[in-house]
Scaffold this active site. Structure first.
Site, PDB file in Angstrom:
ATOM      1  CB  ILE A 133      -1.076   0.045   1.140  1.00 56.74           C
ATOM      2  CG1 ILE A 133      -0.349  -0.093   2.569  1.00 56.74           C
ATOM      3  CG2 ILE A 133      -1.932  -1.090   0.970  1.00 56.74           C
ATOM      4  CD1 ILE A 133      -1.105   0.024   3.771  1.00 56.74           C
ATOM      5  NE  ARG A 183      17.988  -9.567  10.636  1.00 55.39           N
ATOM      6  CZ  ARG A 183      19.286  -9.736  10.957  1.00 55.39           C
ATOM      7  NH1 ARG A 183      19.970  -9.247  10.465  1.00 55.39           N
ATOM      8  NH2 ARG A 183      19.820 -10.864  11.864  1.00 55.39           N
ATOM      9  CG  ASN A 200      15.055  -0.581   2.271  1.00 53.37           C
ATOM     10  OD1 ASN A 200      15.452   0.279   2.707  1.00 53.37           O
ATOM     11  ND2 ASN A 200      14.720  -0.884   0.958  1.00 53.37           N
ATOM     12  CE  LYS A 238      10.697  -6.927  18.681  1.00 54.02           C
ATOM     13  NZ  LYS A 238      10.882  -5.982  19.769  1.00 54.02           N
ATOM     14  CD  GLU A 286      -0.090  -0.655  12.252  1.00 48.73           C
ATOM     15  OE1 GLU A 286       0.218  -1.288  11.170  1.00 48.73           O
ATOM     16  OE2 GLU A 286      -0.861   0.059  12.295  1.00 48.73           O
TER      17      GLU A 286
END
Lengths: 280, 763
Positions: free
Chosen positions: B481, B644, B647, B717, B721
């Site tokens: 998205i 981790r 990117n 993770k 959000e």
């Protein structure tokens, strides 16, 4: 759906208006969004083909802003410093795309209480040129805007230009706009000021106008009179009192309360005047 | 087909890609306009639908007259509740992956009106313009009933919901005696915070183009955060076989949660296509974007009691939130408070009030973006009352175990977030006194808050196909998205197989691809990324076996465990100079392509023994115009611990976007309800304010090192959000520090600040 006229000559446009009322469209930035999803029931007069209405230029002591001159053209035109205020307003009317399409005269004719161009035009003592088959007339902007979305333009008339008189030597102008965010926002309040300094370093003539604080933008004559003759310096802005803004009639709406608008207008007027004194 | 969890080699020896700040692989398609969105797919004979919206908020339709619309040239049909085709009857048939408990809304089902601007008819015409004109000509008469849309009016009739929605557990039982501890505490705050309705407002409006194929099957281009979710919902609602429908959604122009549930334009377009046997497009207008889910308005009480040294002795966090009359949407906004701080006397309470609105819907960090600002503003108020540095107060009550569940965190580097964020921001130079910094008429303030979000994972499938030409195609039905899914999945795949990123194509947004859950909750890297890793590991295993069996034994007697993949070659781990091109390995084994599919399954046992969360420390600088009350956020430093980072560039952009949205939440975003009409007033982008570029100052994102072996094989993770969560409170606290004015009702608009300043100078 009514008829769609796009004449190339002013005379043809006036003939169309003489034949019956039509909604005049130039940039369309106010006309179109107001009718989203609804057809034009009335006739439309598209004036964008009339090249005679283009252009901005100084001519015989007057600045002429043609009916097709856009906000971007005004912002980019090589103009003297006494037009800095309205040029600053030109960069606050919607986004750049709107400024590229929307016209200065159209902003005035749309007669929104929050029109960003009107306070500066009032402070500049601008006049509107109205043409009809019967001839030309000119009226001051202060007499042109009658109320929310109401002007003195007669149905058979076309606003062809704005005319701004060249002020005295050393004149300068300022503009302040407040919105709920920094840009792309409808004004909560606006202030514009034009100063013609006297030779002795005092206020010669000063004209101050406030927008979005009533159905029409208004000059503040009591303030203008009070400032005349005062020394041009850092203390000048502080002489503005709430009573000088008594003529305003702000309303409560989603953008701010009337009380907030009144306070904000006072601050904006002081800042507009401070800008003028700092430009010296 | 289930992949066994193991620590993957790719993390022990990061390949080309993992951890690198790559630009989006889909970027060129987007900036050149080649990426096509749901309402941009054109087919011959496409017709257009336009939705008629109700003019009342509650009641029933007494009459619909479609004659004038049908007379309009170009209009083909007008669908209403009176003539709609047969659709499913049972509620469960209308449930999608993100549905809470209750009875999902059914467009054009009957004569009942349950919310403002409810769709009451669909006009289908040969052109969009004819459809819109037809919609204007539909005459609807109603019998209106009284409605209630004001949360404050219903807050005392609120009820305690149960477990109504996946991912949102009811609050834990109270601990200790919070009321008594509060009464006895030396220092306390007991305050109420109010937050407004917000709407997602992605740039791309919801639209569906349904292509009616010659064989009667449907190809649906939908704006969605889950092509499989739209697919199964359409099949279920219309009673179609799975093979009769395919949903495609390769690009989504933002969603923020609005695409987690199938929206009504999808129903309308499918219904019309099936009945008219034509291809149909229905796209919502911007005002119609305000006719479905939203972030619900919330009223919260937070009471905190502390000892003079700042030790928390009591915490009470009670929230009342809006839901609709037909579904129990919950986001249990209070739980993070009990999870974030050590305290022996805690009561967390969450209630819903039923109002005559559409059901709310997850919007970026649902629950946390609402509840965490309340606790974090209250912690700032407590720090001020204690005359204590707000960072110090948070560290004083820091916890390495989740007190709600009495479990350790799988990892929690929030201390490092505070330390690194404070260092970057210059926090040590802060004078705790409000109104202590100014430049001319500008009051300057510094504020801090922490953020927290869950590190969730779902099951997902991925398929990897390596061709003998060295090109790898990886596919999963997930969505992108605008978050960077295409890019990070390509990186994980390239890293696992030692391929240049340019050799990898990732496919997504297609219900025909291997299954993936809806893309939300920051769980896509965790869920889909783990599946991509697993599928690519299987391909790698096949390559190693082929290499071991090669004629001439170019790698000697090496076993798969002795091999690595680098730069398009199978090489000896001990002596990487001894290597064979992948193409040669495959040719020698007689295969043209290696295809493997794998399902990622969360480490359920390890996960159950831990609490898994991302954390952040957010530092904000604001400049408040003393005369006008305008607030400019000049600086934000957000230090994030999210395991981790696959990117840093796309993850950094995600957090940056979250910060911008948090600035909007703090200062601008608010959907106004006219309670008399029961209708939202500012349903367009001129009056619903989101920040513009000129509102944004410097945003500095730090990713703190965090190692986690519980969350998933990647140790990642997800960051969708966490970027927003701490921001509103950090700004609100900075506004207080600048002005001495505490605004407890978001957004902090200029008139509220100025009113506070006036009260202050009057006092």
């Amino acid at each position: 759906m009514g008829r769609y006229h796009r004449p190339l000559a002013l005379a043809d446009a006036l003939a169309t208006l003489a034949g019956g009322p039509a909604t005049v469209v130039a940039g369309g930035t106010d006309v179109f969004p107001a009718r989203l999803g609804r057809p034009f029931a009335e006739d439309v007069l598209d004036i964008t083909g009339i090249t005679a209405l283009k252009g901005i230029g100084l001519d015989g002591g007057w600045l002429r802003i043609g009916a097709l001159a856009t906000w971007s053209e005004l912002a980019q035109a090589p103009l003297p410093p006494w037009l800095d205020g309205i040029r600053r307003a030109a960069r606050e009317v919607g986004g750049v795309q709107i400024q590229n399409a929307g016209t200065v005269v159209g902003n005035l004719c749309n007669a929104s209480p929050a029109a960003d161009g009107v306070p500066s035009l009032l402070a500049l003592d601008a006049e509107v040129e109205l043409a009809s088959s019967a001839g030309l007339r000119r009226i001051p902007v202060a007499e042109f805007v009658l109320g929310n979305r109401r002007t003195a333009r007669r149905p058979e008339e076309l606003a062809t230009a704005l005319l701004i008189p060249e002020p005295g030597p050393g004149a300068r102008s300022s503009f302040e706009k407040l919105g709920a965010r920094r840009y792309l926002v409808i004004s909560i309040a606006m202030a514009a000021a034009v100063l013609e300094p006297a030779a002795d370093g005092t206020v010669g003539r000063i004209r101050v106008a406030v927008g979005a604080c009533g159905p029409v933008a208004r000059r503040l004559p009591a303030l203008e009179a009070a400032l005349r003759g005062l020394p041009l310096g850092p203390d000048l802005a502080g002489t503005v009192t709430p009573a000088h803004l008594d003529g305003l009639s702000p309303i409560d709406d989603v953008r701010g309360t009337a009380e907030y608008r009144r306070e904000a207008a006072l601050v904006l007027v002081r800042r507009a005047i401070r800008t003028l004194t700092e430009q010296a | 087909m289930i992949a066994k969890p193991a620590i993957p080699d790719v993390l022990r020896e990061p390949g080309p890609g993992i951890g690198k700040p790559l630009s989006r692989v889909d970027g060129p398609l987007k900036v050149t306009g080649q990426a096509r969105y749901a309402a941009e797919f054109n087919v011959p004979g496409l017709v257009h639908g336009y939705i008629v919206s109700s003019t009342i908020t509650k009641g029933r339709i007494t009459r619909i007259d479609t004659a004038a619309a049908l007379r309009r040239p170009g209009v083909l049909h007008v669908f209403t509740h009176e003539n709609r085709p047969h659709v499913a009857w049972f509620d469960r048939k209308w449930k999608d992956e993100d549905a809470p408990s209750g009875s999902p809304f059914r467009p054009l089902y009957d004569d009942r009106i349950v919310h403002a601007m409810q769709p009451v008819a669909l006009v289908v015409a040969e052109t969009f313009e004819a459809a819109r004109e037809g919609a204007r000509l539909v005459q609807v008469e109603y019998e209106a009933e009284p409605h209630e849309t004001d949360l404050a009016a219903r807050r005392h009739e609120a009820f305690t919901p149960g477990k109504e929605k996946g991912g949102f557990e009811p609050p834990p039982k109270p601990r200790g005696d919070p009321d008594r501890a509060l009464a006895e505490a030396a220092v306390k705050v007991d305050v109420e915070y109010v937050q407004p309705t917000e709407h997602h407002n992605p740039m791309e409006m919801h639209g569906s183009t349904v292509v009616y194929n010659d064989d009667g099957t449907l190809t649906v281009h939908d704006k969605t955060q889950g092509a499989p979710n739209s697919h199964s919902w359409v099949c279920s609602v219309f009673g179609l076989s799975k093979s009769a429908v395919r949903v495609i959604s390769p690009f989504v122009g933002g969603a923020f949660g609005s695409g987690l549930r199938p929206q009504h334009q999808l129903f309308m377009a499918v219904m019309a296509a099936l009945q008219l046997k034509r291809s149909v497009r229905v796209e919502l207008s911007r005002p119609q974007m305000f006719t479905f889910g939203h972030r619900p308005p919330t009223i919260q009480r937070v009471a905190l009691g502390a000892a003079p040294d700042g030790t928390l002795q009591a915490m009470i966090h009670e929230a009342v939130q809006e839901s609709s009359q037909f579904e129990n949407y919950v986001e249990i906004v209070v739980n993070w408070s009990g999870q974030q701080y050590r305290c022996d006397n805690v009561r967390l309470d969450y209630k819903l009030a039923r109002l005559d609105v559409f059901t709310p819907l997850d919007m970026r960090a649902p629950g946390a973006a609402t509840g965490v600002p309340a606790i974090e503003m209250a912690m700032d108020e407590l720090a001020h009352a204690l005359r204590m540095d707000p960072v110090e107060l948070r560290l004083r009550n820091y916890t390495d175990r989740d007190p709600n569940q009495d479990k350790p965190f799988s990892s929690k580097e929030l201390r490092a977030c505070f330390a690194q964020g404070a260092e970057r921001f210059g926090w040590s130079r802060r004078n705790p006194q409000p109104r202590s910094m100014r430049e001319g008429r500008q009051l300057i303030g510094w504020g801090v808050a922490s953020g927290v979000w869950d590190a969730m994972q779902g099951q997902a499938d991925a398929r990897a196909t390596l061709g003998i030409d060295g090109h790898l195609v990886v596919a999963s039905a997930t969505a992108d998205i605008g978050t960077g899914t295409y890019t990070v999945m390509s990186q994980i795949a390239a890293g696992t197989l030692g391929l240049p990123i340019g050799n990898v194509t990732f496919k997504l947004g297609d219900s025909a691809l291997p299954m993936a859950p809806i893309e939300g909750g920051s769980w896509t890297v965790s869920s889909v990324g783990s599946a991509v890793l697993a599928a690519c590991e299987r391909v790698r295993g096949r390559l190693y076996k082929l290499a071991a069996k090669m004629e001439g034994a170019p790698l000697g007697k090496a076993k798969p465990a002795d091999m690595v993949l680098t730069d398009g070659h199978v090489a000896l781990a001990a002596d990487p100079a001894r290597r064979v091109p992948i193409a040669e390995v495959m040719r020698s084994g007689g295969v043209l392509a290696i295809e493997e599919e794998a399902r990622s399954v969360p480490y359920y046992v390890k996960r159950a023994q831990h609490t898994l969360a991302t954390h952040s420390a957010v530092f904000a600088e604001v400049r408040v115009d003393e005369d006008l009350g305008t607030v400019q956020v000049s600086r934000i430093v957000s230090a994030v611990a999210a395991g981790r980072i696959i990117n840093p560039k796309t993850a950094g952009s995600q957090v940056m976007g979250g910060v911008v949205m948090g600035i909007g939440m703090a200062l601008e975003e608010e959907t106004f309800m006219d309670h008399g009409l029961g209708r939202y007033m500012n349903h367009d982008l001129a009056e619903y304010h989101v920040p513009v570029n000129a509102d944004i100052g410097s945003i500095d994102v730090i990713f703190v090192d965090e190692h986690d072996e519980v969350v998933n094989p990647l140790g990642a993770k997800g960051v969708g959000e966490i970027g927003i969560v701490g921001v509103p409170a950090a700004i609100a606290n900075a506004v207080f520090h600048a002005t001495g004015v505490r605004v407890r009702e978001l957004p902090i608009t200029l008139d509220k600040v100025l009113a506070g300043l006036s009260r202050r100078s009057a006092a």
